[in-house]
Design a protein around this motif. Structure first.
Motif, PDB file in Angstrom:
ATOM      1  N   GLY A  78       0.801  -1.222   0.000  1.00  0.00           N
ATOM      2  CA  GLY A  78       0.000   0.000   0.000  1.00  0.00           C
ATOM      3  C   GLY A  78       0.832   1.269   0.000  1.00  0.00           C
ATOM      4  O   GLY A  78       0.286   2.365   0.015  1.00  0.00           O
ATOM      5  N   GLY A  79       2.152   1.146   0.010  1.00  0.00           N
ATOM      6  CA  GLY A  79       3.032   2.311   0.014  1.00  0.00           C
ATOM      7  C   GLY A  79       3.288   2.870   1.402  1.00  0.00           C
ATOM      8  O   GLY A  79       3.910   3.917   1.542  1.00  0.00           O
ATOM      9  N   GLU A  80       2.830   2.166   2.457  1.00  0.00           N
ATOM     10  CA  GLU A  80       3.069   2.627   3.818  1.00  0.00           C
ATOM     11  C   GLU A  80       4.494   2.279   4.235  1.00  0.00           C
ATOM     12  O   GLU A  80       4.998   1.209   3.905  1.00  0.00           O
ATOM     13  CB  GLU A  80       2.081   1.977   4.778  1.00  0.00           C
ATOM     14  N   VAL A  81       5.121   3.183   4.975  1.00  0.00           N
ATOM     15  CA  VAL A  81       6.507   3.001   5.413  1.00  0.00           C
ATOM     16  C   VAL A  81       6.501   2.547   6.865  1.00  0.00           C
ATOM     17  O   VAL A  81       5.762   3.079   7.695  1.00  0.00           O
ATOM     18  CB  VAL A  81       7.305   4.311   5.261  1.00  0.00           C
ATOM     19  N   PHE A  82       7.355   1.549   7.173  1.00  0.00           N
ATOM     20  CA  PHE A  82       7.470   1.002   8.520  1.00  0.00           C
ATOM     21  C   PHE A  82       8.935   1.017   8.938  1.00  0.00           C
ATOM     22  O   PHE A  82       9.806   0.672   8.144  1.00  0.00           O
ATOM     23  CB  PHE A  82       6.964  -0.447   8.572  1.00  0.00           C
TER      24      PHE A  82
END
Length: 148
Positions: A78-82
């Motif tokens: 989803g393009g989320e950064v962790f």
């Protein structure tokens, strides 16, 4: 012949005390088992870390050797950064990495990008890490076995 100092068979032993049963618990085996379990858990606990699910691309390159534990920055489908397992805004990535590494710019950072994420999104994460001054940044892939 003289009198013998040895007691006769069947004579009572008046001069000796009877030994009582020992009622203490021997904790040595317990401590040994606990130390072995402690070592087993210390070794297996880091291996049980749960990360962000990312479908990594495959390559035939060998893994890089290293001594210290790297930090993982992941970009999911989803393009989320962790950062490790915690979601983070890309603007906060540099300051958070500096705080975690105590401003050690030589810390190893692994970037894991999902196969379906665009190249630009992964490069923006790497740019934010590089802008913070970290130089030891590597992309993570899965090892692909060669077909015979």
């Amino acid at each position: 012949m003289g009198a013998s100092t040895m007691p006769r068979a069947g004579a009572s032993r008046r001069g000796r005390r009877q030994r009582r049963a020992m009622s203490d618990i021997n904790v040595t085996p317990f401590v040994d088992v606990m130390l072995v379990l402690l070592i087993v858990f210390m070794i297996t606990a880091p291996l049980l870390t749960v990360g962000v699910t990312v479908d990594l691309p495959q390559t035939r390159a060998e893994p890089l050797p290293g001594q210290d534990e790297p930090l993982n920055v992941s970009v999911n489908a989803g393009g989320e950064v962790f950062l490790q397992d915690s979601p983070i805004d890309i603007a906060q990535l540099g300051p958070r990495l500096e705080a975690i590494t105590q401003n050690n710019k030589e810390a190893r950072i692994f970037v894991r990008g999902d196969r379906s994420v665009g190249y630009g999104e992964v490069m923006s994460v790497m740019g934010a890490i590089n802008q913070a001054g970290f130089t030891r940044v590597a992309l993570v892939t899965e090892f692909q076995e060669q077909a015979p």
